[in-house]
Scaffold this active site. Structure first.
Site, PDB file in Angstrom:
ATOM      1  N   HIS A 154      48.067  51.347  42.764  1.00 55.29           N
ATOM      2  CA  HIS A 154      47.847  51.972  44.068  1.00 55.29           C
ATOM      3  C   HIS A 154      47.582  53.463  43.880  1.00 55.29           C
ATOM      4  CE1 HIS A 154      52.139  52.511  43.252  1.00 55.29           C
ATOM      5  NE2 HIS A 154      52.165  53.506  44.122  1.00 55.29           N
ATOM      6  N   LEU A 155      46.476  53.913  44.446  1.00 54.87           N
ATOM      7  CA  LEU A 155      46.216  55.338  44.572  1.00 54.87           C
ATOM      8  C   LEU A 155      46.841  55.802  45.875  1.00 54.87           C
ATOM      9  CD1 LEU A 155      43.361  53.868  43.394  1.00 54.87           C
ATOM     10  CD2 LEU A 155      42.868  56.273  42.959  1.00 54.87           C
TER      11      LEU A 155
END
Length: 291
Positions: A154-155
């Site tokens: 996840h960014l």
């Protein structure tokens, strides 16, 4: 959540705000109330937040954020009330369940990929959909040592950029890739071309290429699996990569936001500890000291 394969970036924050109201009403969004001061170190301002003493329930929320349970994946699938919109065929925009900063978005892969897996063009394309319209700060915690609490890739994105512009002030207008000599940890900045943020740009390809340039300059593999621990930060002007050596010092954990001048402590008494130690020394200890 809309069923379209992607979402117009201009409408993403509107969808996010609507989702926030619904998730607050449902009780699935649980913001962490904090108090804040600013510490100056080496001419740089650092924003330091700590859990509000007025809301003890926030301590349990912080524990939930930092507790690592390898067999639990909150992103597969994400909670429906926290899911904002699709970002292309491979990613979703999801609200951070325990936000410290308003409008904090997570950009997650639809299918499991490890947080230590290399970043791909598609990852940068999804983040660019947010930043092309709304600017702000994109960031990535490459593994547990880099401050990540979830193993699913996840960014992240927040509207503010913190002190990152201050860190780049010594970099001249003609600097395409370089480092700030006053920062004591290993890092590399890459200047981003304005055309990256035009609607017609293939932003994912360009941002990934700039990420590769930073990694190469640091002699850090950009396609290894797993990747060595690092933090990535991204504004419309600069991309920054910081190799990491450890997650925390004296129980003060640091993720990518620390290298944008934003630090978080669990307890108010840790502020004096941080003031005495110094934010720059903390970041140097968790990063890699320059030779």
């Amino acid at each position: 959540m809309t069923s379209s394969p992607s979402t117009p970036a201009s409408s993403l924050l509107e969808l996010s705000d609507r989702c926030t109201l619904n998730a607050l009403a449902a009780g699935t969004l649980q913001p962490i109330s904090t108090e804040k001061i600013v510490l100056n170190d080496g001419g740089f301002d650092f924003s330091v937040r700590w859990v509000s003493s007025l809301e003890r329930k926030n301590a349990a929320r912080v524990e939930a954020v930092t507790r690592r349970t390898p067999d639990f994946n909150p992103f597969l699938p994400p909670e429906p009330t926290l899911t904002v919109a699709p970002l292309g065929p491979d990613h979703l925009a999801v609200l951070n369940k325990y936000p410290v900063i308003e409008r904090h978005l997570l950009i997650i892969t639809r299918h499991f990929e490890a947080q230590t897996a290399p970043l791909k063009v598609a990852d940068f394309s999804a983040l660019a959909q947010v930043m092309q319209a709304h600017g702000g700060l994109g960031f990535y915690n490459g593994g547990t040592v880099a401050g990540s609490s979830q193993p699913h890739k996840h960014l992240q994105w927040v509207p503010s950029t913190g002190s990152l512009p201050g860190f780049t002030r010594t970099l001249g207008a003609d600097t395409l890739i370089g480092e700030n000599p006053t920062l004591p940890w290993r890092h590399r900045f890459v200047r981003l071309e304005a055309k990256v943020w035009t609607a017609s740009a293939d932003a994912g390809e360009q941002l990934h290429a700039d990420f590769v340039r930073a990694c190469t300059a640091l002699e850090m593999p950009f396609s290894a699996e797993p990747m060595p621990p690092y933090n990535l930060l991204l504004t419309r002007d600069w991309l920054l990569v910081v190799p990491r050596s450890q997650e925390k010092i004296d129980d003060i954990s640091v993720n990518a936001l620390g290298f944008a001048g934003s630090l978080f402590v669990r307890r108010k008494e840790q502020i004096e500890q941080l003031r005495a130690h110094g934010p720059l020394a903390l970041l140097t200890a968790v990063a890699q000291r320059r030779p």
